[in-house]
Design a protein around this motif. Sequence first.
Motif, PDB file in Angstrom:
ATOM      1  N   GLY A   6       0.809  -1.217   0.000  1.00  0.00           N
ATOM      2  CA  GLY A   6       0.000   0.000   0.000  1.00  0.00           C
ATOM      3  C   GLY A   6       0.838   1.260   0.000  1.00  0.00           C
ATOM      4  N   SER A   7       1.961   1.245   0.701  1.00  0.00           N
ATOM      5  CA  SER A   7       2.808   2.442   0.753  1.00  0.00           C
ATOM      6  C   SER A   7       3.440   2.749  -0.594  1.00  0.00           C
ATOM      7  N   ALA A   8       3.607   1.727  -1.440  1.00  0.00           N
ATOM      8  CA  ALA A   8       4.185   1.931  -2.774  1.00  0.00           C
ATOM      9  C   ALA A   8       3.146   2.375  -3.797  1.00  0.00           C
ATOM     10  N   LEU A   9       1.880   2.069  -3.537  1.00  0.00           N
ATOM     11  CA  LEU A   9       0.838   2.336  -4.536  1.00  0.00           C
ATOM     12  C   LEU A   9      -0.022   3.551  -4.220  1.00  0.00           C
ATOM     13  N   THR A  10      -0.089   3.944  -2.962  1.00  0.00           N
ATOM     14  CA  THR A  10      -0.922   5.089  -2.589  1.00  0.00           C
ATOM     15  C   THR A  10      -0.048   6.286  -2.240  1.00  0.00           C
ATOM     16  N   GLU A  11      -0.595   7.456  -2.475  1.00  0.00           N
ATOM     17  CA  GLU A  11       0.090   8.728  -2.191  1.00  0.00           C
ATOM     18  C   GLU A  11       1.438   8.812  -2.899  1.00  0.00           C
ATOM     19  N   GLN A  12       1.486   8.253  -4.117  1.00  0.00           N
ATOM     20  CA  GLN A  12       2.677   8.359  -4.968  1.00  0.00           C
ATOM     21  C   GLN A  12       2.265   8.901  -6.334  1.00  0.00           C
ATOM     22  N   ASP A  13       1.343   9.847  -6.321  1.00  0.00           N
ATOM     23  CA  ASP A  13       0.830  10.408  -7.569  1.00  0.00           C
ATOM     24  C   ASP A  13       1.938  11.161  -8.303  1.00  0.00           C
ATOM     25  N   LEU A  35       8.494   8.112  -3.762  1.00  0.00           N
ATOM     26  CA  LEU A  35       8.877   7.772  -5.133  1.00  0.00           C
ATOM     27  C   LEU A  35       8.822   8.998  -6.048  1.00  0.00           C
ATOM     28  N   VAL A  36       7.880   9.872  -5.794  1.00  0.00           N
ATOM     29  CA  VAL A  36       7.750  11.088  -6.602  1.00  0.00           C
ATOM     30  C   VAL A  36       8.973  11.979  -6.405  1.00  0.00           C
ATOM     31  N   ARG A  37       9.377  12.151  -5.158  1.00  0.00           N
ATOM     32  CA  ARG A  37      10.537  13.010  -4.871  1.00  0.00           C
ATOM     33  C   ARG A  37      11.815  12.420  -5.479  1.00  0.00           C
ATOM     34  N   ALA A  38      11.991  11.121  -5.325  1.00  0.00           N
ATOM     35  CA  ALA A  38      13.195  10.484  -5.863  1.00  0.00           C
ATOM     36  C   ALA A  38      13.218  10.550  -7.387  1.00  0.00           C
ATOM     37  N   ALA A  39      12.078  10.295  -8.015  1.00  0.00           N
ATOM     38  CA  ALA A  39      12.015  10.321  -9.477  1.00  0.00           C
ATOM     39  C   ALA A  39      12.300  11.716 -10.019  1.00  0.00           C
ATOM     40  N   ALA A  40      11.847  12.744  -9.306  1.00  0.00           N
ATOM     41  CA  ALA A  40      12.098  14.118  -9.755  1.00  0.00           C
ATOM     42  C   ALA A  40      13.597  14.411  -9.788  1.00  0.00           C
ATOM     43  N   LEU A  41      14.323  13.961  -8.781  1.00  0.00           N
ATOM     44  CA  LEU A  41      15.769  14.181  -8.767  1.00  0.00           C
ATOM     45  C   LEU A  41      16.437  13.406  -9.896  1.00  0.00           C
ATOM     46  N   LEU A  42      16.059  12.147 -10.058  1.00  0.00           N
ATOM     47  CA  LEU A  42      16.662  11.320 -11.104  1.00  0.00           C
ATOM     48  C   LEU A  42      16.320  11.838 -12.496  1.00  0.00           C
ATOM     49  N   ASP A  43      15.108  12.342 -12.672  1.00  0.00           N
ATOM     50  CA  ASP A  43      14.725  12.928 -13.964  1.00  0.00           C
ATOM     51  C   ASP A  43      15.582  14.150 -14.277  1.00  0.00           C
ATOM     52  N   TYR A 101      13.097   3.408 -12.932  1.00  0.00           N
ATOM     53  CA  TYR A 101      13.783   3.345 -11.649  1.00  0.00           C
ATOM     54  C   TYR A 101      13.286   2.126 -10.869  1.00  0.00           C
ATOM     55  N   THR A 102      14.101   1.694  -9.903  1.00  0.00           N
ATOM     56  CA  THR A 102      13.791   0.470  -9.163  1.00  0.00           C
ATOM     57  C   THR A 102      13.979   0.687  -7.670  1.00  0.00           C
ATOM     58  N   VAL A 103      13.107   0.041  -6.898  1.00  0.00           N
ATOM     59  CA  VAL A 103      13.182   0.080  -5.430  1.00  0.00           C
ATOM     60  C   VAL A 103      13.109  -1.347  -4.912  1.00  0.00           C
ATOM     61  N   LEU A 104      13.957  -1.655  -3.936  1.00  0.00           N
ATOM     62  CA  LEU A 104      13.847  -2.916  -3.204  1.00  0.00           C
ATOM     63  C   LEU A 104      13.269  -2.594  -1.838  1.00  0.00           C
ATOM     64  N   LEU A 105      12.089  -3.105  -1.560  1.00  0.00           N
ATOM     65  CA  LEU A 105      11.372  -2.785  -0.334  1.00  0.00           C
ATOM     66  C   LEU A 105      11.046  -4.073   0.412  1.00  0.00           C
ATOM     67  N   SER A 106      11.600  -4.236   1.597  1.00  0.00           N
ATOM     68  CA  SER A 106      11.302  -5.421   2.390  1.00  0.00           C
ATOM     69  C   SER A 106       9.820  -5.448   2.754  1.00  0.00           C
ATOM     70  N   ALA A 107       9.300  -6.642   2.911  1.00  0.00           N
ATOM     71  CA  ALA A 107       7.869  -6.789   3.167  1.00  0.00           C
ATOM     72  C   ALA A 107       7.439  -6.153   4.477  1.00  0.00           C
ATOM     73  N   ASP A 108       8.369  -5.952   5.404  1.00  0.00           N
ATOM     74  CA  ASP A 108       8.008  -5.364   6.698  1.00  0.00           C
ATOM     75  C   ASP A 108       8.344  -3.887   6.789  1.00  0.00           C
ATOM     76  N   ASP A 109       8.838  -3.285   5.702  1.00  0.00           N
ATOM     77  CA  ASP A 109       9.127  -1.855   5.677  1.00  0.00           C
ATOM     78  C   ASP A 109       8.072  -1.130   4.850  1.00  0.00           C
ATOM     79  N   ARG A 110       8.142   0.187   4.827  1.00  0.00           N
ATOM     80  CA  ARG A 110       7.179   0.978   4.066  1.00  0.00           C
ATOM     81  C   ARG A 110       7.865   2.208   3.472  1.00  0.00           C
ATOM     82  N   LEU A 111       7.265   2.727   2.420  1.00  0.00           N
ATOM     83  CA  LEU A 111       7.675   4.009   1.876  1.00  0.00           C
ATOM     84  C   LEU A 111       6.815   5.109   2.491  1.00  0.00           C
ATOM     85  N   THR A 112       7.365   6.309   2.560  1.00  0.00           N
ATOM     86  CA  THR A 112       6.585   7.430   3.047  1.00  0.00           C
ATOM     87  C   THR A 112       5.799   8.035   1.889  1.00  0.00           C
TER      88      THR A 112
END
Length: 349
Positions: free
Chosen positions: A22-29, A102-110, A87-98
């Motif tokens: 859910g942390s990877a799919l929501t609030e990552q507009d 992903l939006v912030r990271a992609a903006a820098l990489l772009d 871009y790629t992220v490795l996310l352990s099943a017990d961790d979460r993204l804020t």
Amino acid sequence: MSSVSVVIPCYRYGHFLEQSVGSALTEQDGVDVKVLIIDDASPDDSAEAAHRLAKADSRVEVLVHERNKGHLATYNEGLLEWADGDYTVLLSADDRLTPGALVRAAALLDAHPNVGFVYGHPLRFAADQPLPPARTEGGGWSVWPGKWWLERRFKAGHGCITSPEVVVRTDLQRKLGGYDPRLPHSGDIEMWMRFAAHADVGYLKGVDQAYYRVHSASMSQTDFSGQLDDLRQRKAAYDAVLEHAAQLPAADRDRLAATVNRKLARQALWRAARAYDRGRTEQVPVDELVAFAAACHPAYQRLPEFAGLCVRRRIGTKTMPYLQPLVVTAYAHHARERLWWRSWRRTGI
């Protein structure tokens, strides 16, 4: 719109998957996200939990191993064989993204095609505690030359990344490979440094990029044999980086090796000294730590940590825990005097 492939390896952590996915799919507009859950032959109902999430959202795919392959092989399978986003992220099943990570990271990489990976600050949280509030308003970013960042890691002698807060350029990941199977406990440190030898590094300032779950077993980091294993694994990681860094001049590789070996020797001697402070010389492998320091840095006896260890040995195991505050204070004062004397000899000031 940039695309991000999120790989979520899972072993017996099916009860965390809904939060992680859910942390990877929501609030990552603002980015196109796709998730792969790889269940490494969990003996519980983790695979069933993964399939339920995939059924509910077409952006989620599931791969279930018939037999356990181990964590590094599972990581590499997702990173090198499945991930096809920008871009790629490795996310352990017990961790979460804020939110927005992903939006912030992609903006820098772009904005910086020369950056190979970007990271930010991770928030640690205990399994039985609520999530701490995350900073999500951007504070800007820094872009560092990869070789400068690499040298910083050799000077520090340890990594500065936990893992879920990192977003990697997929092309670089495929070009340089994944986790080194020889490094089961320090493969992440080696991989980030390997990337930095070939690309610049981005850092997101003033924001929290991931939640890193700290379990009860890892919250009480062992003071015993694990200390020596940790140092050995870190040394193996740095050795592997230099082994692969053929593009660096031999003189630079030799200098970096000397820098990190001296640092690791100091850390080993300090851990040996702390065993006396805490009255744990029967549990901590003091002699092995000293031998490790000697193997790393032949002039280990000239290091200030060795002098501190010798003082503690003379005082003895029984008395040292009571005198520890006095010894540490005296040692710090002596160290400051030595630094002043060296500075005076160089500058006369």
